[in-house]
Motif scaffolding. Structure first.
Motif, short mmCIF file in Angstrom:
data_model
loop_
_atom_site.label_atom_id
_atom_site.label_comp_id
_atom_site.label_asym_id
_atom_site.label_seq_id
_atom_site.Cartn_x
_atom_site.Cartn_y
_atom_site.Cartn_z
N PRO A 60 84.08 60.50 64.00
CA PRO A 60 82.69 60.54 64.48
C PRO A 60 81.72 59.97 63.45
O PRO A 60 81.82 60.26 62.26
CB PRO A 60 82.45 62.04 64.72
N ALA A 67 75.18 64.68 65.15
CA ALA A 67 76.45 64.43 65.81
C ALA A 67 76.58 62.93 66.09
O ALA A 67 75.69 62.13 65.74
CB ALA A 67 76.54 65.22 67.11
N ASP A 68 77.71 62.53 66.70
CA ASP A 68 77.96 61.15 67.11
C ASP A 68 77.38 60.95 68.50
O ASP A 68 77.83 61.58 69.47
CB ASP A 68 79.46 60.86 67.10
N VAL A 100 79.00 62.29 72.08
CA VAL A 100 78.30 63.35 72.82
C VAL A 100 77.95 62.86 74.23
O VAL A 100 78.04 63.61 75.21
CB VAL A 100 77.04 63.79 72.06
N LEU A 129 75.82 72.26 69.62
CA LEU A 129 75.83 71.25 68.55
C LEU A 129 74.90 71.70 67.44
O LEU A 129 73.82 72.25 67.72
CB LEU A 129 75.39 69.89 69.10
N LYS A 177 78.39 60.54 62.58
CA LYS A 177 77.32 61.50 62.82
C LYS A 177 75.99 61.01 62.29
O LYS A 177 75.92 60.37 61.23
CB LYS A 177 77.68 62.84 62.17
N HIS A 216 83.60 67.63 66.12
CA HIS A 216 82.28 68.08 65.68
C HIS A 216 82.30 69.55 65.26
O HIS A 216 81.25 70.17 65.12
CB HIS A 216 81.26 67.88 66.80
N ASP A 217 83.51 70.11 65.07
CA ASP A 217 83.66 71.52 64.70
C ASP A 217 82.98 72.44 65.72
O ASP A 217 82.39 73.47 65.36
CB ASP A 217 83.09 71.77 63.30
#
Length: 488
Positions: free
Chosen positions: A334, A376-377, A381, A483, A336, A463-464
């Motif tokens: 990702p 985030a990416d 997303v 997120l 981010k 993204h955990d």
């Protein structure tokens, strides 16, 4: 395996035997040295005052001159009584003036006075050695006394208490005594210590033997082999580490078996889903070729539209397969960055609004006026939004509704996609995020590739984050995730 245990036991036993031999030899050397010093100290304590008594009995100096005859007479008399002594007359600087010694051989012309003065100062109540004029570099026990005349120091009487002959006899007897005593005692102690050591070694290594046997059983395929009471043994860290490693290996093997089963299931399902659009395309293409002259333009157009739809479905399925394979292989990283998720949600909403109207489904976007940036990416997303909305529209009947809900939290943004479809049973909810698991809420088992939700789960894991589902049959379904907000 038993031979390996025996080799280890033999090696440790030989090491123990070598250690005991070294200790025994060291003990004999120390005992010999201590015994020799003990004999010398006894000799010095017995005859330490002989020099002082000699000075009292003889006037070594007469009018400042050495009375050599008188000194030699008394010296010879002492040597008749104790032939092992050597008598020397020293001047105040330690030079040898005259002496009486066996064979009249001396190699030193002077004696170091420091030990002599220490002996006199301690009045002979000390074990100390001094120079032996017959053997330069060697030290021997002695007796000494000052020679004074009218209060002035004129010299010293210096008597070696253990001559060469006495030392030779003492060393011979001492060596013989040590040999007789030491050989028997050393042998008994060695055998006793070795026996006790081997028993102790056998007792202390019993846990090691248990560990080795368990490892061998595990190696031979007994995956249930574990070291019993691992936390109580002398090698508890090793035993606990092995048990943990065995548990991990067994879990990995079970996981590999599960993965293999899933792989087979995936291949079977992929083959089925690929076969369906291919069969449709092949059938209509053959129809077009066979009935080309008799088909009307509307029929030909309808057939071509079916072929196109099947090819699009096939292309989408292949894209999903490649996408999921990359995500599962961790080939997607990702990128981010901070962005406004509200703007992304509005873009996705506008794209799906037309599709929802075509299917006669109401779609709505509910969110507050301001939401924090998320980190985030963006592309990934957006893919999550698309898959969740595709899934919602797919299983929502005409007249139903789909809601996109965004809500700001303390340090995150919550996203929910809610539909009014037929819902998912409790049994299916545990498996819908697994690859190639297709739900039955639509009543059509062939509808969809079954990879959309699995892709969503993989993207959120990057993204955990996690995806959650809430659903009841005939009441609808809600998917939600969070997120992290951008900290700035």
């Amino acid at each position: 395996m038993r031979s390996h245990n025996n080799k280890l036991f033999v090696k440790i036993s030989l090491t123990l035997l070598s250690l005991l031999v070294v200790i025994g030899v060291g003990y004999m050397v120390i005992t010999t040295f201590t015994a020799r010093n003990y004999l010398q100290e006894v000799n010095q304590r017995l005859y330490g005052r002989i020099a002082q008594n000699t000075v009292k009995e003889v006037r070594p100096l007469v009018n400042g001159e050495v009375d050599t005859a008188a000194i030699k007479d008394i010296m010879h008399s002492m040597m008749v009584i104790n032939p092992s002594v050597e008598v020397y007359l020293l001047d105040p600087q330690g030079q040898i003036v005259t002496f009486v010694a066996p064979y009249k051989k001396i190699k030193l012309q002077e004696v170091d006075l420091a030990p002599v003065q220490t002996f006199i100062a301690k009045e002979g109540n000390i074990f100390i050695t001094g120079d032996d004029p017959r053997f330069p570099g060697q030290q021997n026990v002695f007796s000494a006394a000052p020679i004074q005349e009218e209060g002035e120091l004129q010299g010293y009487i210096y008597i070696i208490l253990a001559s060469e002959e006495q030392s030779a006899v003492s060393d011979t007897l001492l060596g013989s005594y040590i040999l007789r005593l030491g050989s028997g005692l050393f042998l008994v102690c060695l055998l006793g210590a070795l026996g006790i050591g081997l028993l102790a070694l056998w007792y202390l290594t019993r846990n090691l033997r248990t560990i080795i046997d368990t490892v061998q059983r595990f190696k031979e395929g007994d995956m249930d082999a574990r070291i019993p009471q691992a936390e109580k043994g002398d090698l508890a860290p090793l035993a606990e580490t092995f048990n943990a490693m065995a548990d991990t290996l067994e879990a990995n093997i079970d996981e590999l078996k599960s993965v293999e089963n899933l792989r087979r299931e995936l291949i079977a399902n992929v083959s089925h889903d690929l076969r369906t659009p291919l069969a449709i395309m092949q059938g209509y293409v053959e129809t077009l070729l066979i009935k080309d002259a008799s088909l009307s333009s509307d029929d030909r157009k309808g057939y071509l539209e079916i072929v196109l739809g099947s090819s699009e479905k096939l292309s989408k399925l292949i894209d999903q397969l490649f996408e999921y394979a990359k995500l599962e292989a961790r080939q997607v990283q990702p990128q981010k960055e901070p962005f406004f998720i509200s703007e992304l949600a509005q873009d996705v909403f506008r794209k799906y609004q037309i599709l929802a109207e075509e299917r006669e489904i109401e779609i709505a976007l509910n969110m507050p006026q301001s939401l924090p940036l998320v980190f985030a990416d963006v592309a990934l997303v957006e893919r999550v939004f698309q898959n969740l909305l595709d899934n919602a529209l797919k299983f929502t009947p005409k007249g139903g509704s789909v809601q996109i809900e965004l809500e700001g939290q303390v340090d995150s943004v919550s996203v929910r996609v809610v539909d009014t479809g037929k819902g998912i049973s409790a049994e299916e909810q545990a498996f819908i995020f697994e690859r190639y698991q297709k739900g039955s809420r639509s009543g059509d088992q062939n509808k969809g590739a079954g990879l959309g939700l699995a892709i969503v789960k993989k993207i959120l894991e990057l993204h955990d984050a996690s995806i959650r589902v809430q659903s009841r049959l005939n009441e609808g379904t809600a998917f939600s995730f969070q997120l992290p907000a951008y900290a700035g």
